[in-house]
Design a protein around this motif. Structure first.
Motif, PDB file in Angstrom:
ATOM      1  N   ILE A   1      14.961  30.550  45.780  1.00 39.07           N
ATOM      2  CA  ILE A   1      15.792  31.497  45.032  1.00 39.07           C
ATOM      3  C   ILE A   1      17.001  31.831  45.885  1.00 39.07           C
ATOM      4  CG2 ILE A   1      15.892  33.771  43.932  1.00 39.07           C
ATOM      5  CD1 ILE A   1      12.782  33.607  43.770  1.00 39.07           C
ATOM      6  N   GLY A   2      18.195  31.619  45.365  1.00 37.48           N
ATOM      7  CA  GLY A   2      19.422  31.916  46.083  1.00 37.48           C
ATOM      8  C   GLY A   2      20.098  33.151  45.526  1.00 37.48           C
ATOM      9  N   VAL A   3      20.354  34.130  46.374  1.00 38.19           N
ATOM     10  CA  VAL A   3      21.027  35.366  45.964  1.00 38.19           C
ATOM     11  C   VAL A   3      22.399  35.370  46.608  1.00 38.19           C
ATOM     12  CG1 VAL A   3      20.908  37.889  45.897  1.00 38.19           C
ATOM     13  CG2 VAL A   3      18.792  36.536  45.886  1.00 38.19           C
ATOM     14  N   ASN A   4      23.447  35.215  45.801  1.00 34.34           N
ATOM     15  CA  ASN A   4      24.798  35.086  46.328  1.00 34.34           C
ATOM     16  C   ASN A   4      25.768  35.199  45.157  1.00 34.34           C
ATOM     17  OD1 ASN A   4      27.287  33.945  47.550  1.00 34.34           O
ATOM     18  ND2 ASN A   4      25.927  33.332  49.211  1.00 34.34           N
ATOM     19  N   PRO A   5      26.917  35.846  45.340  1.00 35.61           N
ATOM     20  CA  PRO A   5      27.886  35.885  44.235  1.00 35.61           C
ATOM     21  C   PRO A   5      28.404  34.508  43.840  1.00 35.61           C
ATOM     22  CG  PRO A   5      28.412  37.540  45.904  1.00 35.61           C
ATOM     23  CD  PRO A   5      27.355  36.659  46.491  1.00 35.61           C
ATOM     24  N   VAL A   6      28.308  33.535  44.764  1.00 37.20           N
ATOM     25  CA  VAL A   6      28.877  32.207  44.556  1.00 37.20           C
ATOM     26  C   VAL A   6      27.765  31.168  44.553  1.00 37.20           C
ATOM     27  CG1 VAL A   6      30.514  30.520  45.452  1.00 37.20           C
ATOM     28  CG2 VAL A   6      30.972  32.959  45.747  1.00 37.20           C
ATOM     29  N   ARG A   7      27.798  30.249  43.596  1.00 37.55           N
ATOM     30  CA  ARG A   7      26.780  29.195  43.577  1.00 37.55           C
ATOM     31  C   ARG A   7      27.358  27.908  44.154  1.00 37.55           C
ATOM     32  NH1 ARG A   7      22.256  27.391  38.986  1.00 37.55           N
ATOM     33  NH2 ARG A   7      20.820  26.676  40.604  1.00 37.55           N
ATOM     34  N   THR A   8      27.343  27.822  45.473  1.00 39.21           N
ATOM     35  CA  THR A   8      27.716  26.598  46.178  1.00 39.21           C
ATOM     36  C   THR A   8      26.633  26.310  47.205  1.00 39.21           C
ATOM     37  OG1 THR A   8      28.939  27.815  47.876  1.00 39.21           O
ATOM     38  CG2 THR A   8      30.196  27.074  45.963  1.00 39.21           C
ATOM     39  N   GLY A   9      26.671  25.128  47.795  1.00 41.19           N
ATOM     40  CA  GLY A   9      25.803  24.806  48.919  1.00 41.19           C
ATOM     41  C   GLY A   9      24.338  25.079  48.664  1.00 41.19           C
ATOM     42  N   TYR A  10      23.721  25.883  49.533  1.00 40.19           N
ATOM     43  CA  TYR A  10      22.298  26.184  49.429  1.00 40.19           C
ATOM     44  C   TYR A  10      21.963  26.796  48.076  1.00 40.19           C
ATOM     45  CZ  TYR A  10      22.996  25.988  54.513  1.00 40.19           C
ATOM     46  OH  TYR A  10      23.353  25.612  55.776  1.00 40.19           O
ATOM     47  N   ASN A  11      22.847  27.654  47.569  1.00 35.41           N
ATOM     48  CA  ASN A  11      22.587  28.311  46.291  1.00 35.41           C
ATOM     49  C   ASN A  11      22.675  27.332  45.128  1.00 35.41           C
ATOM     50  OD1 ASN A  11      22.538  31.307  47.195  1.00 35.41           O
ATOM     51  ND2 ASN A  11      24.333  30.446  48.187  1.00 35.41           N
ATOM     52  N   ALA A  12      23.462  26.260  45.294  1.00 36.61           N
ATOM     53  CA  ALA A  12      23.572  25.258  44.245  1.00 36.61           C
ATOM     54  C   ALA A  12      22.309  24.406  44.144  1.00 36.61           C
ATOM     55  CB  ALA A  12      24.784  24.362  44.488  1.00 36.61           C
ATOM     56  N   VAL A  13      21.595  24.232  45.250  1.00 41.81           N
ATOM     57  CA  VAL A  13      20.364  23.441  45.197  1.00 41.81           C
ATOM     58  C   VAL A  13      19.131  24.321  45.005  1.00 41.81           C
ATOM     59  CG1 VAL A  13      21.366  21.638  46.634  1.00 41.81           C
ATOM     60  CG2 VAL A  13      20.027  23.441  47.712  1.00 41.81           C
ATOM     61  N   ALA A  14      19.330  25.648  44.958  1.00 43.23           N
ATOM     62  CA  ALA A  14      18.204  26.547  44.707  1.00 43.23           C
ATOM     63  C   ALA A  14      17.674  26.343  43.295  1.00 43.23           C
ATOM     64  CB  ALA A  14      18.638  27.999  44.908  1.00 43.23           C
ATOM     65  N   ASP A  15      16.385  26.628  43.113  1.00 40.00           N
ATOM     66  CA  ASP A  15      15.782  26.508  41.785  1.00 40.00           C
ATOM     67  C   ASP A  15      16.237  27.634  40.856  1.00 40.00           C
ATOM     68  OD1 ASP A  15      13.772  24.243  42.254  1.00 40.00           O
ATOM     69  OD2 ASP A  15      13.341  25.618  43.898  1.00 40.00           O
ATOM     70  N   GLU A  16      16.585  28.774  41.446  1.00 38.10           N
ATOM     71  CA  GLU A  16      17.110  29.883  40.658  1.00 38.10           C
ATOM     72  C   GLU A  16      18.221  30.553  41.448  1.00 38.10           C
ATOM     73  OE1 GLU A  16      15.658  34.004  38.357  1.00 38.10           O
ATOM     74  OE2 GLU A  16      14.187  32.617  39.202  1.00 38.10           O
ATOM     75  N   TRP A  17      19.315  30.836  40.758  1.00 38.94           N
ATOM     76  CA  TRP A  17      20.464  31.497  41.376  1.00 38.94           C
ATOM     77  C   TRP A  17      20.600  32.898  40.812  1.00 38.94           C
ATOM     78  CZ3 TRP A  17      25.615  31.873  38.792  1.00 38.94           C
ATOM     79  CH2 TRP A  17      26.556  32.534  39.599  1.00 38.94           C
ATOM     80  N   VAL A  18      20.716  33.868  41.714  1.00 40.58           N
ATOM     81  CA  VAL A  18      20.933  35.261  41.330  1.00 40.58           C
ATOM     82  C   VAL A  18      22.377  35.594  41.701  1.00 40.58           C
ATOM     83  CG1 VAL A  18      20.187  37.652  41.632  1.00 40.58           C
ATOM     84  CG2 VAL A  18      18.510  35.792  41.780  1.00 40.58           C
TER      85      VAL A  18
ATOM     86  N   ILE B   1      24.622  37.867  42.301  1.00 41.11           N
ATOM     87  CA  ILE B   1      24.730  39.289  42.624  1.00 41.11           C
ATOM     88  C   ILE B   1      26.189  39.734  42.714  1.00 41.11           C
ATOM     89  CG2 ILE B   1      24.770  38.966  45.123  1.00 41.11           C
ATOM     90  CD1 ILE B   1      22.474  41.550  43.634  1.00 41.11           C
ATOM     91  N   THR B   2      26.465  40.969  42.350  1.00 39.01           N
ATOM     92  CA  THR B   2      27.780  41.567  42.573  1.00 39.01           C
ATOM     93  C   THR B   2      27.903  41.949  44.041  1.00 39.01           C
ATOM     94  OG1 THR B   2      27.865  42.436  40.312  1.00 39.01           O
ATOM     95  CG2 THR B   2      29.320  43.465  41.945  1.00 39.01           C
ATOM     96  N   PRO B   3      29.015  41.588  44.703  1.00 40.96           N
ATOM     97  CA  PRO B   3      29.127  41.877  46.145  1.00 40.96           C
ATOM     98  C   PRO B   3      28.875  43.343  46.471  1.00 40.96           C
ATOM     99  CG  PRO B   3      30.910  40.440  45.449  1.00 40.96           C
ATOM    100  CD  PRO B   3      30.196  40.855  44.194  1.00 40.96           C
TER     101      PRO B   3
END
Length: 959
Positions: A212-229, A231-233
């Motif tokens: 699970i990737g928690v990040n305002p931006v879906r790149t890199g590690y968050n792009a390969v995560a099974d779920e992207w959250v 989040i608002t900064p």
């Protein structure tokens, strides 16, 4: 010689020799094989760099940055000789001088200040990885003004973790990649610990573990995560506490873990208005009290066999009431304030998603329990048949820490880990040696400088309350130029590097005479308000004298900061130097193994370019120390104690038997961890591939915070000198002590201007409050967030001078959500004005949908000042690249009373880079396609670069 030990027949594509050292193209510190062969001039040339398969960190894996180290080493931006300024600061006008003159000048400037008033030297370093040396040097010099880059990078992460449980993410610990059943990552960009994380994610994918990737931006590690959250900064803490709310409601916490390893059962005094209200109740011996579940009596938490209560009310011996810390915690987070539906709008995370994620965390922790059949004994002497783990692992970095609420957010994440029982257990977060290091085993900060004398102790540390602050006798005025450990930022364990120049320029709290910096690009991408900082560095007083009289700067490359120095000391590249990645500093350990490493000159700088005369900064620093007669750097006759940094690495002892390197100690190299200096130590490291590794005993691999086998082994290896108790601090008493001071109690009182801020933010239990910049401006006028991320192919400023890496990131557009583009009338490829309360920049725009809808972002540190880094004046990095730094001020907007606070976390002073609020407008038609602001090209202190740079068989520059 090949890897199998057999001689190789040389061909045009085969190396003469492979030399193994440590990469420096990011902070991973991977092992590398540097292939070297002789050029036509007979001098050694670097042919190829690959990963070292025997190295414990990367196991042969190497990223684009590491492979491109060739072009870093042969960069036209390398400095070649010492430089003395001849023009105005910022012009880049210098003359080359010899080292004898450079060192004589530096020694004269530094020596005069030391004998008169050592605090008039401010010595601050960037990502130098040798802070155990630089900090010791500054301590021996006697200035209180030393720190490194952590204060503007990630001190919230480090301090939040160490204050809470004696460790933190990244260099302090790692996920249990092999045993975890759920992995959640917060705010981690692609450059942080990149190879180990990529390898770890690969292992999770192989096992089918959800990421699970928690990040305002879906790149890199968050792009390969099974779920992207998405989040608002600045709201990660609120999101985390909402999940804590759900876990408490469901009873999904590890009560046994809380009782054994934390201060959850410690009694907190409940006496509203009293001077000790909210402090821990203690007996006469100073031991925390708990309430026995069976008798209701208040007894020492150290008493054997006690079964402490986590809820209820206790009566102390003097009749006052007290309650367990856990009851206060549960009461706080079960409040409707943290219910998912009440945080969804602020966080940008739907309530249903918050509830589901909390349920998934609980399922992984309590339904997929991991058991390791390994007996162990805890610090109280109790024997355990097995090691039981809660297999949920978390990892986080700068994205959650670079906010004005970052310290409490980091503590909130650690509290979540502790409630689950997932710290240093099978499947959870794991300490890396030499951690854990709880606050009780850490030094306090020191100042108290006197002319010609060293400081009485280290500059940086962990204070326990207001009495430990570094203040003048008035109890208000800071002793440090950056105002660290003052009421402005009391628990600033890494200092406030981003405030040094502005404070020195303002003479607040005092002026300085010499600013000495190493590898810290403060005139450009390492400072907020870059334009303002450049003016501060070159500003003069009414008499025509520079407000900062002298600036000494050391670097390997012709950065933007070089132009503002009076004296430039040219450093080597990382392939020409000795370096020590030390257990005294930030080693390369993994959870199952203590490890440190070296760099060594795989090539001699004298052979790496005509007229090249450079020296490793650490050796230069020791030379200066000897010239100044600093204690520990000279013999009784006044001569230099250490010939150079390599000599120091081998022979320096911080404590008897404990030095910079842990491996092959003793006269013949027969001991590890502790032992006398070994003259052949560096050769042993080189023979072993540049690193040393000692495996943690099986009985000591988990529960290090409470494991007797770990304590015994840590003492044996020199990591600590005796047993250290580590009770996880869910309730952080030092914060409550500051609140009490703000409420009017104690001998040290904050200024009235600080009271309300301390009361509101120094809660002993983690809390969330809105980031300060958003509270100080109109969110209608500035409705959007703007942040940066590090790209995988770059590291700070260094990468964008690299001929290979520039082809990956030569420019950095602003990525903007589609809805915001539509509202502003922006098309992909348009130019736009981005405006904050402080500044205005013009940037190229790219539309992006995998992004929090309120947020825009760009890659960091790509934009360059024209003429810097020996790039062409019209290089794309200067004409299309840009920095968000121009929009960020080091001070917050004025409050009603006219005061402007530092744009930092109020507890640690961490720079709040990611609190930036902006609006965006389409640039006028007909505008030139050039980013703004632009500056007059920085004159190049070096020869003009080639029009084209090629790396071929003969390493020729092609004109």
């Amino acid at each position: 010689m090949g890897a199998d030990g057999h001689d190789l027949e040389l061909s045009p594509h085969v190396s003469d020799e492979i030399r193994k050292t440590t990469c420096y193209m990011c902070a991973c510190r991977c092992g590398i094989n540097v292939h070297i062969r002789s050029g036509e001039d007979g001098q050694p040339k670097i042919r190829y760099i690959e990963g070292n398969r025997d190295h414990p960190i990367n196991k042969g894996v190497l990223c684009a940055k590491g492979s491109a180290g060739i072009m870093q080493h042969y960069s036209p931006a390398r400095l070649n000789k010492p430089l003395l300024r001849t023009g105005e600061r910022g012009s880049g006008e210098f003359k080359e001088i010899e080292w004898s003159e450079a060192l004589s000048l530096a020694g004269e400037w530094l020596g005069e200040v030391r004998q008169r008033d050592p605090k008039r030297l401010a010595f601050f370093t960037g990502r130098d990885q040798s802070q155990s040396l630089t900090g010791w040097w500054a301590q021996q010099y006697g200035t209180p003004n030393f720190a490194a880059h952590g204060g503007f990078c990630s001190v919230n992460m480090a301090a939040g973790g160490i204050y809470t449980f004696g460790g933190a993410f990244w260099e302090f610990g790692a996920p249990d990649w092999e045993k975890t059943e759920l992995f959640m990552i917060f705010g981690v960009a692609e450059d942080h610990d990149s190879n180990p994380i990529k390898m770890g994610l690969g292992r999770l994918k192989e096992r089918g573990v959800k990421v699970i990737g928690v990040n305002p931006v879906r790149t890199g590690y968050n792009a390969v995560a099974d779920e992207w959250v998405g989040i608002t900064p600045g709201t990660d803490g609120l999101f985390i506490l909402a999940m804590v709310h759900e876990l408490l409601k469901a009873g999904k916490i590890d009560v046994d873990y809380l009782i054994r390893y934390t201060n959850a059962p410690w009694l907190v005094i409940d006496d509203e208005g009293a001077a000790d209200h909210g402090l821990i109740a203690r007996n006469e011996a100073g031991e925390p009290l708990v309430m026995d579940r069976g008798t209701g009596n208040c007894v020492s938490s150290k008493e054997a066999g006690v079964k402490p209560a986590l809820k209820g009310s206790a009566t102390l011996a003097d009749g006052r009431k007290a309650r367990p810390a856990f009851e206060l915690l549960a009461e706080k987070y079960l409040s409707d304030d943290y219910a998912p539906e009440n945080v969804a709008d602020a966080t940008g995370v739907p309530a249903a998603q918050i509830r589901r994620l909390a349920a998934e965390i609980a399922e992984a922790a309590f339904e997929k329990e991991v058991v390791v059949e390994q007996p162990w004994t805890d610090m109280k002497g109790e024997k355990h048949d097995r090691m039981i783990g809660r297999p949920v692992a978390f990892h986080a970095m700068r994205g959650i820490s670079a906010h004005s609420n970052g310290f409490q957010t980091c503590r909130a994440l650690h509290m979540l880990q502790i409630l689950l029982g997932s710290i240093d257990c099978p499947g959870g977060f794991r300490f890396k040696p030499p951690y854990p290091r709880p606050v009780e085993g850490q030094p306090k900060p020191h100042a108290g400088n006197k002319p010609g004398e060293p400081l009485p102790g280290p500059h940086l540390g962990f204070l326990r309350g207001p009495d430990d602050m570094l203040l003048e006798e008035d109890g208000v005025t800071p002793l440090r130029i950056d105002k660290a450990f003052s009421w402005d930022a009391p628990m600033s364990s890494h200092g406030l590097m981003h405030m040094v120049i502005s404070n020195a320029h303002a003479g607040d709290p005092y002026s300085i005479d010499v600013l000495f910096m190493y590898m810290a690009n403060m005139s450009w991408n390492s400072s907020m308000n870059s334009d303002g900082v450049m003016k501060m560095l070159s500003d003069k007083d009414a008499d025509g004298n520079y407000r900062i009289p002298k600036i000494i700067y050391a670097d390997a490359y012709n950065s933007e900061m070089v132009a503002y120095a009076d004296l430039v000391l040219p450093d080597t590249t990382y392939l020409e130097r000795h370096d020590c990645i030390s257990l005294l500093d930030r080693p390369i350990s993994e959870p199952d193994a203590l490890a440190d490493s070296i760099r060594w000159p795989v090539v001699d700088p004298a052979t790496q370019g005509k007229g090249r005369d450079v020296r490793g900064f650490q050796s230069v620093l020791l030379d200066l120390g000897a010239r100044l007669g600093l204690p520990g750097m000279v013999k009784e006759d006044g001569s230099a104690l250490y010939a150079d940094y390599a000599d120091y690495m081998v022979n320096h002892q911080r404590r008897p038997g404990v030095g910079p390197l842990a491996g092959w100690r003793g006269e013949k190299g027969g001991t590890h961890g502790r032992g006398d200096p070994n003259p052949g130590q560096i050769n042993r490291y080189i023979e072993n591939g540049g690193f040393f590794e000692a495996h943690v005993p099986a009985e000591a691999q988990y529960f290090k915070h409470a494991n007797k086998a770990w304590s015994d082994w840590a003492i044996e290896m020199g990591l600590q000198d005796g047993p250290v108790e580590n009770v996880f601090q869910l309730y952080l008493e030092p914060l409550r002590k500051f609140q009490l001071a703000a409420e009017g109690h104690g001998k040290r009182q904050p200024p009235d201007t600080h009271r309300e801020r301390i009361k509101a933010t120094f809660d002993p239990l983690p809390l969330w409050y809105p980031p300060f910049e958003g509270e100080g401006i109109s969110e209608v006028e500035f409705p959007h967030h703007a942040i940066t991320q590090r790209p995988a192919a770059m590291y700070h400023s260094w990468g964008s001078q690299n001929a290979w890496l520039r082809q990956i990131h030569g420019t950095n557009p602003l990525y903007v959500p589609g809805a915001i583009c539509d509202e502003a009338g922006l098309q992909d490829g348009d130019w736009a004005w981005v405006i904050s309360h402080h500044g205005k920049i013009k940037v190229p725009v790219r539309r992006m949908e995998a992004l929090n809808g309120k947020t825009m972002w760009t890659w960091n540190a790509i934009g360059k000042r024209s003429g810097a880094w020996t790039l062409d004046e019209n290089a794309p990095e200067a004409k299309e690249g840009f920095l968000l730094n121009h929009l960020i001020h080091e001070l917050l907007p004025p409050k009603a009373d006219g005061l402007r606070w530092s744009n930092s976390d109020p507890i640690t002073g961490q720079a709040a880079w990611f609190d930036l609020r902006v609006r965006i407008e389409k640039a006028e038609a007909g505008d030139n396609s050039v980013s703004l602001p632009q500056y007059a090209p920085q004159k190049d202190a070096l020869a003009k670069p080639p029009d084209e740079l090629a790396y071929g068989h003969e390493w020729e520059e092609i004109k």
